[in-house]
Design a protein around this motif. Structure first.
Motif, PDB file in Angstrom:
ATOM      1  N   ARG A   1      58.045  -1.892  56.296  1.00 22.61           N
ATOM      2  CA  ARG A   1      58.029  -0.512  55.824  1.00 22.61           C
ATOM      3  C   ARG A   1      56.581  -0.097  55.675  1.00 22.61           C
ATOM      4  N   VAL A   2      56.194   1.023  56.268  1.00 22.86           N
ATOM      5  CA  VAL A   2      54.794   1.455  56.245  1.00 22.86           C
ATOM      6  C   VAL A   2      54.590   2.549  55.201  1.00 22.86           C
TER       7      VAL A   2
ATOM      8  N   LEU B   1      53.098   6.107  48.398  1.00 19.57           N
ATOM      9  CA  LEU B   1      51.935   6.273  49.263  1.00 19.57           C
ATOM     10  C   LEU B   1      52.416   6.583  50.670  1.00 19.57           C
ATOM     11  N   ARG B   2      52.469   7.844  51.002  1.00 20.73           N
ATOM     12  CA  ARG B   2      52.919   8.270  52.331  1.00 20.73           C
ATOM     13  C   ARG B   2      51.817   8.025  53.355  1.00 20.73           C
ATOM     14  N   THR B   3      52.208   7.618  54.563  1.00 22.46           N
ATOM     15  CA  THR B   3      51.261   7.347  55.637  1.00 22.46           C
ATOM     16  C   THR B   3      51.601   8.230  56.825  1.00 22.46           C
TER      17      THR B   3
ATOM     18  N   LEU C   1      58.665   6.919  63.719  1.00 22.82           N
ATOM     19  CA  LEU C   1      58.020   8.049  63.065  1.00 22.82           C
ATOM     20  C   LEU C   1      59.026   9.140  62.738  1.00 22.82           C
ATOM     21  N   SER C   2      58.756   9.839  61.655  1.00 22.41           N
ATOM     22  CA  SER C   2      59.504  11.036  61.315  1.00 22.41           C
ATOM     23  C   SER C   2      58.613  12.221  61.651  1.00 22.41           C
TER      24      SER C   2
ATOM     25  N   GLU D   1      55.049  11.144  59.989  1.00 20.65           N
ATOM     26  CA  GLU D   1      55.038  10.087  58.989  1.00 20.65           C
ATOM     27  C   GLU D   1      55.500   8.778  59.624  1.00 20.65           C
ATOM     28  N   VAL D   2      54.716   7.729  59.470  1.00 22.82           N
ATOM     29  CA  VAL D   2      55.066   6.412  60.026  1.00 22.82           C
ATOM     30  C   VAL D   2      56.040   5.746  59.063  1.00 22.82           C
TER      31      VAL D   2
END
Length: 130
Positions: free
Chosen positions: A77-78, A83-85, A104-105, A124-125
């Motif tokens: 999970r990235v 903490l959004r990436t 990715l989203s 978002e990854v």
């Protein structure tokens, strides 16, 4: 549950460690999209949505090669709720030098890193799968 995607990945990881054939996961649109990507990329054998009177369950049939050697070697999970990436098209991550995929989203839906690059979108990854 604060992070349902991390729960999904953990359930799959745990099922792979004990060589289970299938794993059941509470369903959502995001989880269904991730499971469909795993099916399209050849990481799992089958994905079924089973109605249970509530939201439904995803039944994922895991894929093994040879003597119970799982096809999926790693799930990470990235982007986490705390903490959004995010990534742009230019900074798209490479997973295991192209051997794995990044999910990715984007504003055009859930897709792999290769599909996002072809569509020229970032996002978002969510996770890495290899």
């Amino acid at each position: 549950m604060t992070d349902p995607i991390a729960d999904m990945l953990t359930r799959i990881r745990n099922a792979l460690m004990v060589n289970k054939e299938t794993v059941e996961i509470p369903s959502s649109n995001m989880k269904k999209a991730i499971a469909d990507i795993m099916l399209a990329e050849g990481f799992v054998s089958d994905v079924k949505l089973v109605e249970d009177g509530y939201n439904g369950k995803l039944v994922i049939t895991l894929k093994y090669a040879g003597k119970k050697q799982p096809v999926i070697n790693g799930l990470t999970r990235v982007s986490k709720p705390g903490l959004r990436t995010y990534t742009s098209v230019d900074d798209m991550p490479k997973v295991m030098n192209g051997m794995g995929i990044a999910v990715l989203s984007t504003n055009k839906g859930i897709m792999t890193d290769k599909q996002a690059k072809a569509a020229n979108v970032g996002g978002e990854v969510l996770c890495y799968i290899w």
